[in-house]
Write a protein that holds these residues in place. Structure first.
Motif, PDB file in Angstrom:
ATOM      1  N   GLY A 101       0.768  -1.221   0.050  1.00  0.00           N
ATOM      2  CA  GLY A 101      -0.034   0.039  -0.119  1.00  0.00           C
ATOM      3  C   GLY A 101       0.905   1.207   0.049  1.00  0.00           C
ATOM      4  O   GLY A 101       2.099   1.175   0.487  1.00  0.00           O
ATOM      5  N   TYR A 102       0.250   2.377  -0.646  1.00  0.00           N
ATOM      6  CA  TYR A 102       1.208   3.682  -0.463  1.00  0.00           C
ATOM      7  C   TYR A 102       0.208   4.574  -0.200  1.00  0.00           C
ATOM      8  O   TYR A 102      -0.782   4.870  -0.662  1.00  0.00           O
ATOM      9  CB  TYR A 102       1.653   3.755  -2.079  1.00  0.00           C
ATOM     10  CG  TYR A 102       2.331   2.545  -2.566  1.00  0.00           C
ATOM     11  CD1 TYR A 102       3.583   2.653  -2.224  1.00  0.00           C
ATOM     12  CD2 TYR A 102       1.685   1.593  -3.144  1.00  0.00           C
ATOM     13  CE1 TYR A 102       4.243   1.350  -2.877  1.00  0.00           C
ATOM     14  CE2 TYR A 102       2.204   0.361  -3.589  1.00  0.00           C
ATOM     15  CZ  TYR A 102       3.673   0.287  -3.312  1.00  0.00           C
ATOM     16  OH  TYR A 102       4.436  -0.740  -3.725  1.00  0.00           O
ATOM     17  N   VAL A 103       0.750   5.450   0.609  1.00  0.00           N
ATOM     18  CA  VAL A 103       0.215   6.823   1.142  1.00  0.00           C
ATOM     19  C   VAL A 103       1.008   8.089   0.952  1.00  0.00           C
ATOM     20  O   VAL A 103       2.247   8.005   1.240  1.00  0.00           O
ATOM     21  CB  VAL A 103      -0.449   6.531   2.692  1.00  0.00           C
ATOM     22  CG1 VAL A 103      -1.077   7.776   3.148  1.00  0.00           C
ATOM     23  CG2 VAL A 103      -1.000   5.248   3.207  1.00  0.00           C
ATOM     24  N   CYS A 104       0.484   8.959   0.320  1.00  0.00           N
ATOM     25  CA  CYS A 104       1.257  10.235  -0.039  1.00  0.00           C
ATOM     26  C   CYS A 104       0.490  11.251   0.720  1.00  0.00           C
ATOM     27  O   CYS A 104      -0.778  11.491   0.608  1.00  0.00           O
ATOM     28  CB  CYS A 104       1.235  10.562  -1.504  1.00  0.00           C
ATOM     29  SG  CYS A 104       2.207   9.342  -2.233  1.00  0.00           S
ATOM     30  N   VAL A 123       3.950  -0.928   3.452  1.00  0.00           N
ATOM     31  CA  VAL A 123       3.235   0.034   3.151  1.00  0.00           C
ATOM     32  C   VAL A 123       4.435   1.337   2.797  1.00  0.00           C
ATOM     33  O   VAL A 123       5.483   1.382   3.853  1.00  0.00           O
ATOM     34  CB  VAL A 123       2.422   0.629   4.239  1.00  0.00           C
ATOM     35  CG1 VAL A 123       1.780   2.098   3.773  1.00  0.00           C
ATOM     36  CG2 VAL A 123       1.266  -0.294   4.466  1.00  0.00           C
ATOM     37  N   GLY A 124       4.266   2.081   1.929  1.00  0.00           N
ATOM     38  CA  GLY A 124       5.249   3.024   1.727  1.00  0.00           C
ATOM     39  C   GLY A 124       4.385   4.578   1.835  1.00  0.00           C
ATOM     40  O   GLY A 124       3.537   4.767   1.366  1.00  0.00           O
ATOM     41  N   ILE A 125       5.086   5.469   2.716  1.00  0.00           N
ATOM     42  CA  ILE A 125       4.614   6.600   3.083  1.00  0.00           C
ATOM     43  C   ILE A 125       5.456   7.702   2.013  1.00  0.00           C
ATOM     44  O   ILE A 125       6.586   7.687   2.563  1.00  0.00           O
ATOM     45  CB  ILE A 125       4.372   6.866   4.430  1.00  0.00           C
ATOM     46  CG1 ILE A 125       3.462   5.949   5.053  1.00  0.00           C
ATOM     47  CG2 ILE A 125       4.292   8.571   4.686  1.00  0.00           C
ATOM     48  CD1 ILE A 125       3.423   6.182   6.720  1.00  0.00           C
ATOM     49  N   ASN A 126       5.028   8.448   1.199  1.00  0.00           N
ATOM     50  CA  ASN A 126       5.792   9.281   0.184  1.00  0.00           C
ATOM     51  C   ASN A 126       6.808   8.659  -0.291  1.00  0.00           C
ATOM     52  O   ASN A 126       7.912   9.312  -0.525  1.00  0.00           O
ATOM     53  CB  ASN A 126       6.134  10.369   1.229  1.00  0.00           C
ATOM     54  CG  ASN A 126       5.179  11.298   1.512  1.00  0.00           C
ATOM     55  OD1 ASN A 126       3.821  11.497   1.125  1.00  0.00           O
ATOM     56  ND2 ASN A 126       5.219  11.966   2.758  1.00  0.00           N
ATOM     57  N   THR A 127       7.003   7.283  -0.451  1.00  0.00           N
ATOM     58  CA  THR A 127       7.708   6.680  -1.293  1.00  0.00           C
ATOM     59  C   THR A 127       7.107   5.394  -2.107  1.00  0.00           C
ATOM     60  O   THR A 127       6.055   4.682  -1.630  1.00  0.00           O
ATOM     61  CB  THR A 127       8.848   6.151  -0.432  1.00  0.00           C
ATOM     62  OG1 THR A 127       9.997   5.298  -1.488  1.00  0.00           O
ATOM     63  CG2 THR A 127       8.356   4.966   0.446  1.00  0.00           C
TER      64      THR A 127
END
Length: 171
Positions: A101-104, A123-127
């Protein structure tokens, strides 16, 4: 993006491994467009011979489209906007998949809160590249079995054995 020989430094996207993948990805894009999505920008040209697919960014993809609810595993990004974060998280969880999952966002604490609600193995936050060799990587739900990377990945190659001995002389 340039589609071509992965040994050429100018190439951004190389060939697909399974021969049927270009047709599979084209069907996902066609299905999304038929459901109301649109393809953003222009598609790159691809070499004549081989298993190639020009990257596609799909915008306003309905939740019912296969590109929105299935794992794509190819150069297709299905984007949709939301007005209600709870609905967006519910749509994510309804797919049954949970590989990544990705959250920006500019508010990292808010992004962390959203990431905690995602059902994903990483999970990637801003990546877009949250994994590295030392981190365990594996999916939840319908997304694969087991892990690779990190100590958890090494456990897949280990076998445990218990030997119990009762009686007998020591040698």
């Amino acid at each position: 993006l340039v589609v071509g020989d992965p040994l050429d430094a100018a190439t951004d996207v190389g060939p697909l491994a399974p021969a049927g993948d270009p047709a599979r990805l084209a069907a996902l894009v066609d299905d999304a467009v038929a459901a109301g999505a649109r393809v953003a920008g222009t598609r790159a040209s691809v070499p004549d011979n081989g298993h190639w697919f020009a990257p596609a960014v799909l915008v306003d993809v309905p939740a019912a489209a296969a590109a929105s609810r299935d794992e794509v595993f190819g150069p297709v990004a299905a984007l949709s906007t939301y007005d209600d974060l709870d609905d967006a998280v519910a749509q994510h969880r309804a797919t049954g998949y949970g590989l990544a999952g990705y959250v920006c966002g500019t508010d990292v604490e808010a992004a962390r809160e959203v990431s905690r609600r995602l059902r994903a193995g990483i999970v990637g936050i801003n990546t877009g590249t949250p994994n590295y060799p030392g981190a365990p990587f594996g999916g939840l739900g319908l997304s694969g079995t087991g892990y690779e990377g990190g100590p958890q990945g090494l456990e897949a190659f280990q076998t445990w054995r218990t030997t119990a001995v009762v009686g007998g002389a020591a040698s």
